[in-house]
Design a protein around this motif. Structure first.
Motif, mmCIF file in Angstrom:
data_model
loop_
_atom_site.group_PDB
_atom_site.id
_atom_site.type_symbol
_atom_site.label_atom_id
_atom_site.label_comp_id
_atom_site.label_asym_id
_atom_site.label_seq_id
_atom_site.Cartn_x
_atom_site.Cartn_y
_atom_site.Cartn_z
ATOM 1 N N THR A 68 -6.484 -55.581 30.985
ATOM 2 C CA THR A 68 -5.914 -54.795 32.220
ATOM 3 C C THR A 68 -4.373 -54.786 31.956
ATOM 4 O O THR A 68 -4.059 -53.924 31.617
ATOM 5 C CB THR A 68 -5.900 -55.266 33.638
ATOM 6 O OG1 THR A 68 -7.234 -54.427 34.652
ATOM 7 C CG2 THR A 68 -5.579 -54.267 34.918
ATOM 8 N N ALA A 69 -3.848 -55.883 31.767
ATOM 9 C CA ALA A 69 -2.122 -56.085 31.368
ATOM 10 C C ALA A 69 -2.192 -55.351 29.331
ATOM 11 O O ALA A 69 -1.578 -54.641 29.207
ATOM 12 C CB ALA A 69 -2.224 -57.877 30.981
ATOM 13 N N LYS A 72 -3.174 -51.701 30.022
ATOM 14 C CA LYS A 72 -1.264 -51.065 30.424
ATOM 15 C C LYS A 72 0.142 -50.662 29.028
ATOM 16 O O LYS A 72 0.431 -50.386 28.966
ATOM 17 C CB LYS A 72 -1.180 -51.714 31.471
ATOM 18 C CG LYS A 72 0.570 -51.799 31.654
ATOM 19 C CD LYS A 72 1.072 -52.068 33.353
ATOM 20 C CE LYS A 72 1.758 -51.818 33.506
ATOM 21 N NZ LYS A 72 3.133 -52.191 35.019
ATOM 22 N N ALA A 73 -0.118 -52.152 28.265
ATOM 23 C CA ALA A 73 1.354 -52.234 27.272
ATOM 24 C C ALA A 73 0.834 -51.577 26.218
ATOM 25 O O ALA A 73 1.005 -51.075 25.256
ATOM 26 C CB ALA A 73 0.633 -53.865 26.574
ATOM 27 N N THR A 75 -0.947 -48.306 26.410
ATOM 28 C CA THR A 75 -0.921 -47.653 26.496
ATOM 29 C C THR A 75 0.951 -46.877 27.094
ATOM 30 O O THR A 75 1.269 -45.990 26.360
ATOM 31 C CB THR A 75 -1.050 -47.063 28.605
ATOM 32 O OG1 THR A 75 -2.840 -47.326 27.962
ATOM 33 C CG2 THR A 75 -0.824 -46.131 28.963
ATOM 34 N N GLU A 76 1.749 -47.668 27.085
ATOM 35 C CA GLU A 76 3.230 -48.009 27.296
ATOM 36 C C GLU A 76 4.079 -47.939 25.511
ATOM 37 O O GLU A 76 5.179 -47.427 25.683
ATOM 38 C CB GLU A 76 3.605 -49.632 28.057
ATOM 39 C CG GLU A 76 3.427 -49.134 29.428
ATOM 40 C CD GLU A 76 4.095 -50.340 30.096
ATOM 41 O OE1 GLU A 76 4.423 -51.172 29.223
ATOM 42 O OE2 GLU A 76 4.175 -50.931 31.640
ATOM 43 N N SER A 81 -5.001 -42.730 27.047
ATOM 44 C CA SER A 81 -6.005 -44.046 27.834
ATOM 45 C C SER A 81 -7.576 -43.149 26.891
ATOM 46 O O SER A 81 -8.542 -43.487 26.771
ATOM 47 C CB SER A 81 -5.853 -43.347 29.137
ATOM 48 O OG SER A 81 -6.420 -42.121 29.597
ATOM 49 N N ALA A 134 0.539 -58.501 25.515
ATOM 50 C CA ALA A 134 -0.028 -59.112 26.904
ATOM 51 C C ALA A 134 -1.234 -60.017 27.617
ATOM 52 O O ALA A 134 -1.789 -60.058 28.604
ATOM 53 C CB ALA A 134 -0.544 -57.361 27.216
#
Length: 228
Positions: A68-69, A72-73, A75-76, A81, A134
């Motif tokens: 999950t981390a 997210k990283a 995507t940032e 997605s 991450a």
């Protein structure tokens, strides 16, 4: 009856003369190659999060938290997605030898592989660094694509024909013969070579250098010429 027999003999004799005096066509076949370098435009990255624990629930929970981390990283870092998908998820048992115990214990290994399509190829290194920080701990593959190569293939074919013509002229230059018409052209099926990294991506403050470079589109063609 004698006249018919004499005519038949005359025809056979004439046919025999024609067969004996018929010249066999002389040909030469050469292979020409042409290459065009095409800049890579996108990258495809596959990386995994692998966790181990003697408790299968803890191993899977830790893996889910880290993945999950990672997502997210990424995507940032600029990946949407819809450009990410899970390509493999597995849980397996693994024996662990204990140094001071005769009995080996079992631990569970959870592996979650993520496939990422990177449309901004210059950010490949940034994305890899973000994923590692991450929690990603295995790099599975990294490949590049150029998009449409039709124009490059067309130009490579033109160069291949020119190369074949030049080779054929050199071969017959000292033979006293000259090149005639082209009688056959055949493109080889193995004439496309899609991987040749040549350039290093730099800048943007990331630590992982990634060589993206170009893809080499190569065409090989066999050309047969008459000899005169």
């Amino acid at each position: 009856m004698k006249k018919i027999l004499l005519i038949a003999i005359a025809v056979l004799s004439l046919s025999s003369c024609m067969i004996k005096t018929e010249k066999k066509a002389r040909n030469i076949t050469v292979t020409g190659t042409g290459s065009i370098a095409v800049e890579n435009k996108e990258a495809t990255l596959a990386l995994s999060v692998i966790t181990r624990n003697e408790d299968v629930i803890k191993a899977s929970e830790e893996n889910a938290e880290k993945m999950t981390a990672v997502m997210k990283a990424i995507t940032e870092a600029g990946v949407s997605s819809d450009s990410m998908n899970t390509s493999d998820y597995s849980i397996r048992q693994e024996e662990v030898d204990r140094q001071f115990s005769k009995k080996a214990s079992i631990q569970y290994v959870v592996s979650n592989r993520l496939h990422i399509n990177i449309k901004d190829i210059a950010r490949t290194g940034v994305i890899i660094d973000a994923a590692i920080k991450a929690g990603a701990n295995q790099m599975d593959s990294l490949s590049y694509t150029t998009g449409d190569t039709k124009e490059a293939e067309k130009q490579a074919r033109i160069l291949a024909i020119r190369d074949a013509d030049q080779k054929a002229n050199i071969l017959v230059a000292t033979s006293g013969l000259t090149l005639g018409q082209v009688v056959n052209i055949a493109e080889r099926e193995d004439g496309y070579y899609p991987v040749r990294p040549t350039a290093l991506l730099k800048g943007n403050g990331f630590n992982t250098p990634i060589s993206a470079g170009t893809t080499l589109v190569q065409v090989a063609i066999d050309v047969t010429y008459e000899l005169q």
